[in-house]
Design an enzyme around this catalytic site. Structure first.
Site: not given
Length: 260
Positions: A74, A169, A197
């Site tokens: 992430c 994603n 993101c």
């Protein structure tokens, strides 16, 4: 037990962060992670991050999605964890840390964290989208009238329809300038749209460069939660020296009673 936590956000992508250098957190308790990330019954976050000791670097990053499952890299979470490590005094403005996709380095200047991402060897260009892995898998697709676009409906459809249970994603993109793009992202694990993101905007920047939509080596991305900058180099068809730059802010800290 009483658990101390910190809440951080990077362009609206928010995280519960816990100092786990004393190995206090029950890492296999996925139910607890999901409860802490719950926005109505817990603290509320897109994910939970543990800062741990590491023999190879300044610290280790362990990242969980909001559903409680340990996940892939992430980018915004990494930037927030670097800011947290700087706050704790674990680092002093510069860091090298270990994550699920390998070693990363980063610098801190005020509220801005500049994070080096992994190299990307291949951008797969399909008929109407691109696919690449920037530490997490990402689908990148240009759309019109992004502000009105149904990210939840279309993101869910693509996330499961093309990529199955393991998922990807999904990033929807609209170009605004030669080197600037608006992006909205549907994230697996959250199973909905997030405000931003980090690995997603990184994927967008590289995909737009690969497809010829921009020839800039520094791309500016506007997300629902704010602005990020991605810089990179391309040589022999591969992308390296990829940096994700933007704010990482401590929102609050506290304690919570939880049963383990």
């Amino acid at each position: 037990m009483e658990l101390q936590f910190f809440k951080y956000q990077g362009t609206g992508n928010d995280f519960v962060i816990i100092d786990n250098r004393q190995d206090i957190f029950p890492k296999n308790n996925t139910k607890l992670v999901a409860e802490l990330c719950d926005r109505r019954f817990g603290i509320g976050a897109d994910g939970l991050i543990l800062l741990e000791n590491d023999n190879m670097s300044d610290f280790k990053m362990v990242y969980y999605n909001a559903d409680g499952a340990e996940s892939s890299m992430c980018g915004n979470g990494g930037r927030c964890l670097v800011a947290f490590a700087d706050y704790l005094g674990v680092i002093d403005k510069e860091a090298t840390f270990n994550a699920v996709d390998g070693l990363h380095r980063a610098t801190v200047e005020g509220d801005i964290v500049n994070l080096k991402m992994i190299d990307v060897d291949k951008v797969h260009e399909k008929q109407n989208h691109s696919f690449l892995d920037t530490g997490s898998p990402h689908h990148v697709q240009l759309v019109k009238e992004l502000e009105k676009f149904d990210v939840q409906k279309e993101g869910k459809k693509l996330r499961y329809g093309i990529y199955g249970e393991s998922g990807s994603n999904i990033n929807f993109v609209e170009q605004t300038k030669d080197n600037a793009f608006d992006v909205r992202t549907y994230e697996r694990g959250v199973e909905g749209e997030t405000f931003s993101c980090g690995t997603g905007v990184t994927a967008v920047a590289l995909a737009m460069h690969e497809s010829g939509k921009t020839d800039a080596n520094e791309v500016h991305i506007h997300t629902v939660g704010g602005d990020l900058t991605i810089s990179f180099e391309k040589k022999d068809g591969k992308y390296s020296n990829i940096f994700l730059k933007g704010p990482a802010i401590q929102v609050f800290k506290g304690t919570i009673e939880c049963s383990i």
